[in-house]
Design a protein around this motif. Structure first.
Motif, short mmCIF file in Angstrom:
data_model
loop_
_atom_site.label_atom_id
_atom_site.label_comp_id
_atom_site.label_asym_id
_atom_site.label_seq_id
_atom_site.Cartn_x
_atom_site.Cartn_y
_atom_site.Cartn_z
N GLN A 209 -9.78 32.90 20.36
CA GLN A 209 -8.96 31.81 20.32
C GLN A 209 -7.78 31.95 21.47
N PRO A 210 -7.19 30.78 22.06
CA PRO A 210 -6.40 30.88 22.76
C PRO A 210 -5.08 31.24 22.30
N ASP A 211 -4.20 31.83 23.07
CA ASP A 211 -2.94 32.32 22.51
C ASP A 211 -1.98 30.97 22.38
N TYR A 212 -1.19 31.52 21.33
CA TYR A 212 -0.43 30.52 20.75
C TYR A 212 1.00 30.35 21.44
N TYR A 213 1.24 29.20 22.14
CA TYR A 213 2.54 29.17 22.69
C TYR A 213 3.62 28.11 22.26
N HIS A 214 3.11 27.25 21.38
CA HIS A 214 4.05 26.08 21.27
C HIS A 214 3.98 25.79 19.68
N TYR A 215 5.48 25.94 19.28
CA TYR A 215 5.86 25.63 18.19
C TYR A 215 6.60 24.43 17.94
N ARG A 216 6.02 23.55 17.05
CA ARG A 216 6.54 22.05 17.29
C ARG A 216 7.66 21.83 16.19
N TRP A 217 8.74 21.29 16.58
CA TRP A 217 9.87 21.07 15.61
C TRP A 217 8.97 20.05 14.45
N ARG A 218 8.07 19.12 14.61
CA ARG A 218 7.47 18.50 13.72
C ARG A 218 6.75 19.29 12.70
N ASP A 219 6.48 20.58 13.02
CA ASP A 219 5.78 21.48 11.99
C ASP A 219 6.98 22.37 11.42
N THR A 220 7.83 22.79 12.00
CA THR A 220 8.56 23.75 11.94
C THR A 220 9.80 23.11 10.84
N TYR A 221 10.32 22.29 11.06
CA TYR A 221 11.26 21.30 10.40
C TYR A 221 10.84 20.94 9.11
N PRO A 222 9.87 20.25 8.94
CA PRO A 222 9.35 20.17 7.23
C PRO A 222 9.07 21.32 6.61
N ALA A 223 8.60 22.40 7.39
CA ALA A 223 8.52 23.53 6.63
C ALA A 223 10.07 24.07 6.01
N LEU A 242 13.60 30.84 8.19
CA LEU A 242 12.22 30.51 8.52
C LEU A 242 11.97 31.51 9.71
N GLU A 243 11.00 32.42 9.91
CA GLU A 243 10.86 33.29 11.19
C GLU A 243 9.52 32.52 11.65
N TYR A 244 9.54 32.35 13.19
CA TYR A 244 8.24 31.89 13.89
C TYR A 244 7.54 33.31 13.87
N ARG A 245 6.24 33.08 13.75
CA ARG A 245 5.13 34.35 13.79
C ARG A 245 4.05 33.94 14.83
N ASN A 246 3.69 35.01 15.14
CA ASN A 246 2.31 35.00 16.18
C ASN A 246 1.36 34.68 15.15
N LEU A 254 7.24 37.49 20.02
CA LEU A 254 6.85 38.24 21.47
C LEU A 254 7.15 39.70 21.12
N PRO A 255 6.55 40.59 21.82
CA PRO A 255 6.90 41.95 21.73
C PRO A 255 8.30 42.53 21.71
N THR A 256 9.08 41.65 22.39
CA THR A 256 10.54 42.17 22.72
C THR A 256 11.70 41.44 21.72
N MET A 257 10.92 40.32 21.48
CA MET A 257 12.04 38.97 20.79
C MET A 257 11.51 38.43 19.47
N SER A 258 12.19 38.06 18.44
CA SER A 258 11.65 37.50 17.59
C SER A 258 12.60 36.13 17.27
N HIS A 259 12.27 34.86 16.74
CA HIS A 259 12.68 33.76 16.78
C HIS A 259 12.93 33.08 15.09
N ALA A 260 13.91 32.52 14.90
CA ALA A 260 14.25 32.31 13.38
C ALA A 260 14.83 30.72 13.51
N LEU A 261 14.72 30.04 12.52
CA LEU A 261 15.32 28.74 12.20
C LEU A 261 15.88 28.98 11.01
N GLN A 262 17.29 28.63 10.55
CA GLN A 262 17.92 28.79 9.47
C GLN A 262 18.63 27.52 8.82
#
Ligand SMILES: [Fe+2]
Ligand SMILES: [Fe+2]
Length: 346
Positions: A209-223, A242-246, A254-262
């Protein structure tokens, strides 16, 4: 012969021969009960950042500069001559005007962008065209080819984050220009997102599967909204987070950074905690306060602020009926990789 010398003479002799004694180290720095950091809590006001970004947009031609970014510099680190946002992570703000393109390259520092305003532009990562909308998170992991273009009719502004300070500390910095200004586009984010839905491809031998690069607001905001509406999984320290996950590993982005929305709900006042990681926040919406150590910091939409490692911190929303959404990045994956991560209530 040095046996008959004084201690000062011994130390001078050692210094002249590229040696030093463990007893000469600063015991307060060596035997500290808490991490010593030069990073200081700080808020960068959007009004001021925006002034600088607009100025750069007018005065810095993109065909000369590799990227047109305004870097947020931590005043505590700056006193040590280190010009970064935090000891491991850099946050900058980039503007790309209609018709502009930023040429393709790759580097060992991993990067991400979080779109603040505008739409109509895109980033291409390893051949995947990621069309930008405000609130989208786009990753460019270490050594992935990436280039940007704005083919819309309004300026695009995004947060540009990198683990560049950490990679620099490790002396692992490498950079390579792509042989052309832009990469060929092989697929779009829609095609890739479909492969990570509820039905996934049965991977045939020799394909991945191709790597996952793009987390869209239209998916994360409703979640995030759904999570907030149900009121479940609320953290005493972070509100609705909400934590963004690979999607391939279930681990951090990413191996060095983690992203979240709260989401901090009206009247919310979180409990204080501290952890062995540094967090940089960006206010997507709303206003509130964060107590960091003994100091209270006020923030509102567009501001960015940093919570240094091991500093107790708690968020409060005071305005009645108002809520706030924070985007954040932390370096916890680094401490976790070394088995050093800890967090505790304060
Ligand atoms: Fe880059
Ligand atoms: Fe925290």
């Amino acid at each position: 012969m040095l046996e008959q010398a004084t201690l000062t003479q011994l130390e001078e002799w050692m210094a002249a021969h590229d040696m030093g004694g463990h007893w000469q180290l600063d015991p307060e720095a060596l035997y500290t009960g808490a991490p010593l950091t030069a990073v200081q809590p700080h808020v960068w006001r959007w009004a001021e950042v925006w002034e600088a970004v607009q100025g750069a947009g007018a005065l810095v031609p993109l065909d000369v500069a590799e990227r047109r970014s305004v870097r947020l510099l931590n005043p505590g680190l700056a006193r040590q001559g280190r010009r970064f946002t935090a000891q491991t992570m850099q946050l900058s703000v980039t503007i790309v005007k209609p018709g502009e393109a930023a040429r393709a390259h790759r580097h060992t520092p991993a990067a991400y962008r979080f779109i603040v305003q505008g739409s109509g532009g895109y980033t291409t990562v390893e051949g995947q065209q990621c069309r930008m909308e405000a609130g989208d998170l786009i990753l460019t992991p270490a050594w992935t080819w990436h280039n940007h273009a704005n083919d819309g009719d309004e300026p695009i502004v995004w947060l540009d984050g990198l683990d560049h300070p950490l990679v620099t500390l490790l002396q692992l910095n490498m950079f390579e220009p792509y042989p052309a200004d832009a990469q060929p586009i092989e697929r779009g984010s829609d095609e890739v997102a479909a492969l990570y839905g509820t039905a996934r491809p049965a991977v045939a031998p020799g394909t991945v599967q191709p790597d996952y690069y793009h987390y869209r607001w239209r998916d994360t905001y409703p979640a995030l909204r759904a999570l907030a509406a149900r009121g479940e999984f609320a953290s005493a320290y972070d509100g609705i987070r909400l934590e963004y996950r690979n999607p391939q590993t279930g681990g951090p982005t990413l191996p060095t950074m983690s992203h979240a929305l709260q989401w901090l709900r009206p009247g919310e006042s979180t409990r204080a905690h501290r952890h062995l990681s540094t967090t940089i926040y960006h206010v997507v919406r709303g206003r509130g306060h964060t107590r960091i150590g003994d100091e209270e910091f006020e923030w509102s939409q567009g501001d960015s602020f940093v919570v240094p490692i091991w500093q107790p911190h708690a968020h409060t929303i005071r305005a009645p009926g108002e809520d706030a959404i924070l985007f954040s990045v932390d370096d916890a994956p680094v401490a976790r990789a070394f088995g050093l991560y800890r967090e505790e209530a304060c």
